[in-house]
Enzyme design. Structure first.
Site, PDB file in Angstrom:
ATOM      1  N   ASN A  49       6.241  -1.246  11.371  1.00 27.16           N
ATOM      2  CA  ASN A  49       5.369  -0.916  10.224  1.00 27.16           C
ATOM      3  C   ASN A  49       5.679  -1.714   8.973  1.00 27.16           C
ATOM      4  O   ASN A  49       6.266  -2.978   9.106  1.00 27.16           O
ATOM      5  CB  ASN A  49       5.875   0.448  10.027  1.00 27.16           C
ATOM      6  CG  ASN A  49       4.582   1.184   9.420  1.00 27.16           C
ATOM      7  OD1 ASN A  49       3.929   0.751   8.649  1.00 27.16           O
ATOM      8  ND2 ASN A  49       4.240   2.521   9.902  1.00 27.16           N
TER       9      ASN A  49
ATOM     10  N   LYS B  17       5.804   3.961  17.139  1.00 24.37           N
ATOM     11  CA  LYS B  17       6.016   2.776  15.935  1.00 24.37           C
ATOM     12  C   LYS B  17       7.182   3.042  14.937  1.00 24.37           C
ATOM     13  O   LYS B  17       7.277   4.204  14.302  1.00 24.37           O
ATOM     14  CB  LYS B  17       4.589   2.960  15.267  1.00 24.37           C
ATOM     15  CG  LYS B  17       4.539   1.624  14.459  1.00 24.37           C
ATOM     16  CD  LYS B  17       3.292   1.525  13.871  1.00 24.37           C
ATOM     17  CE  LYS B  17       2.776   0.216  13.063  1.00 24.37           C
ATOM     18  NZ  LYS B  17       1.383  -0.001  12.841  1.00 24.37           N
TER      19      LYS B  17
ATOM     20  N   PHE C  49      -1.297   8.451   4.358  1.00 26.99           N
ATOM     21  CA  PHE C  49      -2.007   9.038   5.392  1.00 26.99           C
ATOM     22  C   PHE C  49      -3.490   9.818   4.968  1.00 26.99           C
ATOM     23  O   PHE C  49      -3.623  10.879   5.041  1.00 26.99           O
ATOM     24  CB  PHE C  49      -1.175   9.977   6.168  1.00 26.99           C
ATOM     25  CG  PHE C  49      -0.156   9.250   6.812  1.00 26.99           C
ATOM     26  CD1 PHE C  49       0.031   7.882   7.026  1.00 26.99           C
ATOM     27  CD2 PHE C  49       0.935  10.288   7.742  1.00 26.99           C
ATOM     28  CE1 PHE C  49       0.821   7.455   8.020  1.00 26.99           C
ATOM     29  CE2 PHE C  49       2.033   9.490   8.333  1.00 26.99           C
ATOM     30  CZ  PHE C  49       1.785   8.171   8.650  1.00 26.99           C
TER      31      PHE C  49
ATOM     32  N   ASN D 257       5.429   5.915   3.211  1.00 23.02           N
ATOM     33  CA  ASN D 257       4.423   6.563   2.177  1.00 23.02           C
ATOM     34  C   ASN D 257       4.285   8.059   2.123  1.00 23.02           C
ATOM     35  O   ASN D 257       3.614   8.638   1.489  1.00 23.02           O
ATOM     36  CB  ASN D 257       3.004   5.779   2.178  1.00 23.02           C
ATOM     37  CG  ASN D 257       3.190   4.452   1.987  1.00 23.02           C
ATOM     38  OD1 ASN D 257       3.858   3.874   0.858  1.00 23.02           O
ATOM     39  ND2 ASN D 257       2.371   3.595   2.529  1.00 23.02           N
ATOM     40  N   THR D 258       4.994   8.529   3.401  1.00 26.90           N
ATOM     41  CA  THR D 258       5.069   9.958   3.558  1.00 26.90           C
ATOM     42  C   THR D 258       6.481  10.373   3.409  1.00 26.90           C
ATOM     43  O   THR D 258       7.213   9.936   4.103  1.00 26.90           O
ATOM     44  CB  THR D 258       4.458  10.734   4.831  1.00 26.90           C
ATOM     45  OG1 THR D 258       3.221   9.906   5.072  1.00 26.90           O
ATOM     46  CG2 THR D 258       4.741  11.941   5.013  1.00 26.90           C
TER      47      THR D 258
ATOM     48  N   SER E  35       6.007   5.036   8.301  1.00 26.77           N
ATOM     49  CA  SER E  35       5.288   4.783   7.136  1.00 26.77           C
ATOM     50  C   SER E  35       6.291   5.216   6.018  1.00 26.77           C
ATOM     51  O   SER E  35       6.973   6.205   6.074  1.00 26.77           O
ATOM     52  CB  SER E  35       3.924   5.647   7.120  1.00 26.77           C
ATOM     53  OG  SER E  35       3.620   5.493   5.835  1.00 26.77           O
TER      54      SER E  35
ATOM     55  N   ASN F  74       0.836  -0.999   0.021  1.00 26.30           N
ATOM     56  CA  ASN F  74       0.129  -0.011  -0.018  1.00 26.30           C
ATOM     57  C   ASN F  74       0.759   1.366  -0.011  1.00 26.30           C
ATOM     58  O   ASN F  74       1.953   1.369   0.556  1.00 26.30           O
ATOM     59  CB  ASN F  74      -0.782  -0.103   1.226  1.00 26.30           C
ATOM     60  CG  ASN F  74      -0.421   0.721   2.283  1.00 26.30           C
ATOM     61  OD1 ASN F  74      -0.441   1.914   2.512  1.00 26.30           O
ATOM     62  ND2 ASN F  74       0.296  -0.122   3.404  1.00 26.30           N
TER      63      ASN F  74
END
Length: 347
Positions: free
Chosen positions: A253, A224, A118, A184-185, A182, A114
Site C-alpha cells: 500500500n 494487502k 475509504f 487513512n483509517t 491503509s 491521499n
C-alpha cells in the site's frame, strides 16, 4: 489518434484541476466512452497468461484498488487492457471519507498523497454495481474485490466488518483482498500486529471455507500490507500467511514516510504517499517476503511503477503479478501495454 498522444494532450488540462476533481471527471468520461463503444480502438496487450492463486490472468498487469472504490467504472477500466481489475476498498456501510481536499499531486516526484479514508457507498451498492457491469455479467476477466472496515467501527470489532464484507462480495469475486494497510483509517495498521493478524486471518479462513461449501466455488483471499514495516514484521506477517494458508499477499500500500519528497509542495500533507517514492520501499518488502515465503505463496507487487523497467523490477524482487495506480495518472493507459510488453520478455 493514439491513446498515448490523446493522454499527453489531456494531461495538462487534468493537472490544472484539483486532483480529486480530475479523478471525478476522467472516470465518468471513460465509462461513457465504453458504453458508446468508443474504447474499442484502444490497443490491448498481447495475451500472456499467468496462473496465480489458481486463476488464469490474461496478462500480469493489473489495476490496483483505490481508483474505483464503488465498482462504478468497471467496464470503462476493462477497456484499457488490464490483466485484472481490483476495485474498492469497500466497507459495510456507506461513509463520506475524510474532509476535502484529500488528494494532492507532487509532479516533481511522480507522486500522490491521499487521505481519502475509504469513501464509498457501502457494500450493498458496491455489489449492485458489480452485478450491473458487463465485465462481470459476461465473465470477461479477473475481478478483485477489496474490503475494509468502517472508520467508526472500533478496532476491536474490525473482524466483524471484514467478515460481513467477505460474505457479501464472495459470490461475485475472482479473488478478495483484505486491506489492513491503509494509513487513512485510524488504527487500521494495528491489524498487522501478530495477535490481531492471527485473529483476523483465522476468522477469515474459517468463513472462506464455509462460503466455498455454500457457493460450491473457492474464491482466493489475499492480504494487502504496508511498506512501512521492518524485517521482523515481515517475518511475523509471512508466518501468519503460511499458517493460515492464505492465497496471496499484495505488497504494498502507500507509505507514511516523507523522506523522498521533503521540501516539495504538499509534502507535509497527511495521508499515504504513492508513486515513485514508494518504489524501493515496496520492492524491499517484496524481496523480504519472497525470502520468507519462497514459492509457497504468490506476491502481487504494487508501488511506484512508472515504466516497463519498474514492472520488471517488481518481478525480479519476487512478485508474480504487478498492479498500477499512480503511474496511470502520470503516464496514462499506454503504461499498461509498456509494462505488459516488458514482462513478456521475462518469461
Amino acid at each position: 489518434m493514439s491513446d498515448k498522444l490523446l493522454y499527453s494532450l489531456a494531461r495538462p488540462f487534468l493537472f490544472s484541476l484539483d486532483a480529486e476533481a480530475a479523478h471525478n471527471l476522467t472516470l465518468p468520461a471513460l465509462r461513457r466512452a465504453a458504453a458508446l463503444g468508443l474504447t474499442g480502438a484502444i490497443p490491448r496487450p498481447k495475451k500472456d497468461v499467468r496462473t496465480v492463486m489458481g486463476i488464469a490472468f490474461p496478462n500480469p498487469v493489473g489495476l490496483a484498488a483505490g481508483l474505483d472504490k464503488d465498482g462504478a467504472y468497471i467496464d470503462g477500466l476493462a477497456a484499457l487492457g488490464f490483466g485484472s481489475i481490483e476495485i474498492g476498498t469497500v466497507t459495510p456501510r456507506a461513509q463520506p471519507g475524510n474532509p476535502m481536499p484529500r488528494m494532492f499531486r507532487l509532479p516533481a516526484a511522480n507522486a500522490i498523497i491521499n487521505r481519502m479514508g475509504f469513501n464509498n457507498g457501502g457494500v450493498d451498492a458496491f455489489v449492485k454495481n458489480v452485478q450491473a457491469s458487463k465485465f462481470y455479467q459476461n465473465k470477461e476477466g479477473v475481478l478483485g474485490l477489496n474490503i475494509g472496515k468502517n472508520a467508526d467501527t472500533p478496532i476491536e470489532r474490525a473482524v466483524d466488518d471484514y467478515l460481513h464484507c467477505l460474505q457479501k462480495v464472495y459470490p461475485y469475486a475472482s479473488y478478495v483482498t483484505i486491506n489492513i494497510s491503509s494509513p487513512n483509517t485510524k488504527n487500521l495498521r494495528q491489524l498487522q500486529g501478530a495477535s490481531e493478524l492471527d485473529t483476523l486471518l483465522s476468522n477469515l479462513k474459517e468463513t472462506q471455507r464455509r462460503l466455498a461449501d455454500q457457493h460450491k466455488r473457492y474464491v482466493p483471499v489475499a492480504l494487502k500490507i504496508a511498506p512501512d514495516i521492518d524485517s521482523e514484521q515481515v517475518k511475523t506477517i509471512a508466518d501468519a500467511l503460511l499458517r493460515h494458508k492464505m492465497d496471496a499477499v499484495i505488497a504494498t500500500n502507500t507509505t507514511i514516510t516523507r523522506d523522498a519528497v521533503k521540501g516539495l509542495p504538499h509534502a507535509e500533507e497527511t495521508g499515504g504517499l504513492s508513486g515513485a517514492p514508494v518504489f524501493k520501499l515496496s520492492n524491499d518488502v517484496i524481496r523480504a517476503l519472497k525470502s520468507e515465503l519462497g514459492t509457497a505463496l504468490p506476491i502481487i507487487g504494487v508501488g511506484g511503477i512508472l515504466s516497463g523497467q519498474d514492472a520488471q523490477a517488481k518481478i525480479d524482487a519476487g512478485a508474480s503479478l504487478v498492479q498500477l495506480y499512480t503511474g496511470l495518472i502520470y503516464r496514462g493507459p499506454a503504461l499498461i501495454r509498456e509494462c505488459a510488453a516488458a514482462l513478456r520478455k521475462s518469461v
